[in-house]
Design a protein around this motif. Sequence first.
Motif, PDB file in Angstrom:
ATOM      1  N   LYS A  68       0.837  -1.211   0.000  1.00 12.53           N
ATOM      2  CA  LYS A  68       0.000   0.000   0.000  1.00 12.53           C
ATOM      3  C   LYS A  68       0.866   1.253   0.000  1.00 12.53           C
ATOM      4  CE  LYS A  68      -3.819  -2.427   2.189  1.00 12.53           C
ATOM      5  NZ  LYS A  68      -4.635  -2.601   3.391  1.00 12.53           N
ATOM      6  N   TYR A  69       1.979   1.218   0.720  1.00 12.24           N
ATOM      7  CA  TYR A  69       2.926   2.337   0.734  1.00 12.24           C
ATOM      8  C   TYR A  69       3.459   2.588  -0.677  1.00 12.24           C
ATOM      9  CZ  TYR A  69       7.273   4.896   1.598  1.00 12.24           C
ATOM     10  OH  TYR A  69       8.292   5.808   1.571  1.00 12.24           O
ATOM     11  N   ASP A  73      -0.668   4.821  -0.863  1.00 15.81           N
ATOM     12  CA  ASP A  73      -1.913   4.738  -0.105  1.00 15.81           C
ATOM     13  C   ASP A  73      -1.521   4.746   1.374  1.00 15.81           C
ATOM     14  OD1 ASP A  73      -4.471   4.346   0.782  1.00 15.81           O
ATOM     15  OD2 ASP A  73      -4.851   2.581  -0.468  1.00 15.81           O
ATOM     16  N   PHE A  74      -1.072   5.934   1.827  1.00 17.14           N
ATOM     17  CA  PHE A  74      -0.449   6.038   3.142  1.00 17.14           C
ATOM     18  C   PHE A  74      -1.381   5.707   4.297  1.00 17.14           C
ATOM     19  CE2 PHE A  74       2.702   9.320   1.285  1.00 17.14           C
ATOM     20  CZ  PHE A  74       3.512   8.296   0.812  1.00 17.14           C
ATOM     21  N   HIS A  75      -2.621   6.161   4.238  1.00 16.36           N
ATOM     22  CA  HIS A  75      -3.543   5.921   5.348  1.00 16.36           C
ATOM     23  C   HIS A  75      -3.730   4.415   5.579  1.00 16.36           C
ATOM     24  CE1 HIS A  75      -6.777   6.608   8.183  1.00 16.36           C
ATOM     25  NE2 HIS A  75      -7.528   5.770   7.486  1.00 16.36           N
ATOM     26  N   GLU A  76      -3.998   3.687   4.509  1.00 13.57           N
ATOM     27  CA  GLU A  76      -4.191   2.235   4.652  1.00 13.57           C
ATOM     28  C   GLU A  76      -2.899   1.530   5.042  1.00 13.57           C
ATOM     29  OE1 GLU A  76      -6.336   0.122   1.670  1.00 13.57           O
ATOM     30  OE2 GLU A  76      -7.872   1.668   1.499  1.00 13.57           O
ATOM     31  N   VAL A  88      -0.524   2.796   6.956  1.00 15.17           N
ATOM     32  CA  VAL A  88      -0.354   3.031   8.394  1.00 15.17           C
ATOM     33  C   VAL A  88      -1.268   2.100   9.192  1.00 15.17           C
ATOM     34  CG1 VAL A  88      -0.763   4.701  10.257  1.00 15.17           C
ATOM     35  CG2 VAL A  88       0.545   5.379   8.252  1.00 15.17           C
ATOM     36  N   GLU A  89      -2.489   1.891   8.728  1.00 13.69           N
ATOM     37  CA  GLU A  89      -3.396   0.956   9.419  1.00 13.69           C
ATOM     38  C   GLU A  89      -2.785  -0.441   9.498  1.00 13.69           C
ATOM     39  OE1 GLU A  89      -7.203   1.061   7.465  1.00 13.69           O
ATOM     40  OE2 GLU A  89      -7.718   3.012   8.322  1.00 13.69           O
ATOM     41  N   CYS A 149       0.143  -0.457  11.953  1.00 11.35           N
ATOM     42  CA  CYS A 149      -0.380  -0.472  13.328  1.00 11.35           C
ATOM     43  C   CYS A 149      -0.872  -1.864  13.706  1.00 11.35           C
ATOM     44  CB  CYS A 149      -1.491   0.557  13.492  1.00 11.35           C
ATOM     45  SG  CYS A 149      -0.925   2.273  13.438  1.00 11.35           S
ATOM     46  N   ARG A 162       6.196   2.681   9.496  1.00 13.76           N
ATOM     47  CA  ARG A 162       5.222   3.713   9.879  1.00 13.76           C
ATOM     48  C   ARG A 162       5.933   5.056  10.074  1.00 13.76           C
ATOM     49  NH1 ARG A 162       1.722   2.827  15.250  1.00 13.76           N
ATOM     50  NH2 ARG A 162       3.699   3.418  16.171  1.00 13.76           N
ATOM     51  N   HIS A 218       5.162   8.809   8.475  1.00 10.66           N
ATOM     52  CA  HIS A 218       5.050  10.009   9.315  1.00 10.66           C
ATOM     53  C   HIS A 218       6.061  11.061   8.877  1.00 10.66           C
ATOM     54  CE1 HIS A 218       3.042   7.493  12.696  1.00 10.66           C
ATOM     55  NE2 HIS A 218       2.141   8.083  11.947  1.00 10.66           N
ATOM     56  N   LEU A 267       5.030  12.743   5.642  1.00 10.85           N
ATOM     57  CA  LEU A 267       3.894  13.644   5.845  1.00 10.85           C
ATOM     58  C   LEU A 267       4.251  14.840   6.728  1.00 10.85           C
ATOM     59  CD1 LEU A 267       1.039  11.002   6.266  1.00 10.85           C
ATOM     60  CD2 LEU A 267       1.599  12.350   4.224  1.00 10.85           C
TER      61      LEU A 267
END
Length: 136
Positions: free
Chosen positions: A57-58, A62-65, A67-68, A71, A87, A91, A94
Amino acid sequence: MEENPSKIFDDAHNEFKKQNYKLAEELYSQFIASCLQSRQCDANSLATAYNNRGQIKYLRVDFHEAVEDYCAAIQADGQFEVPFYNRGLIHYRLGFFDDAKSDFQQALKLNPDFEDAKVSLQQTLLDQQEKMNRGY
């Protein structure tokens, strides 16, 4: 008949190494779903699956997904330093330097010889200081 989760994991990892990311992501997702349903997977394998799916995803920004997934990898195995590092990279990109610094420091706490985390932490501190010097 359902495939063996460890075979799915191995297949996903092989596709990931071959950079066949679409299939790898599907297989990692299948492995993760199987683990969550059976609750009988090795914590490190589950964390690796989340981490590698996050990496896919990175790569497609697709950073939000991503990071999920990082996590979730950390939640599955808090002793696995790579998702902290990954992660932290997001960060950093961004501009969330405090979060990046924390992630890189945690990666180094878990693995003091993690050279990429050392370099990234150093760069984060430099960029954070430069941002402060510029007044924003």
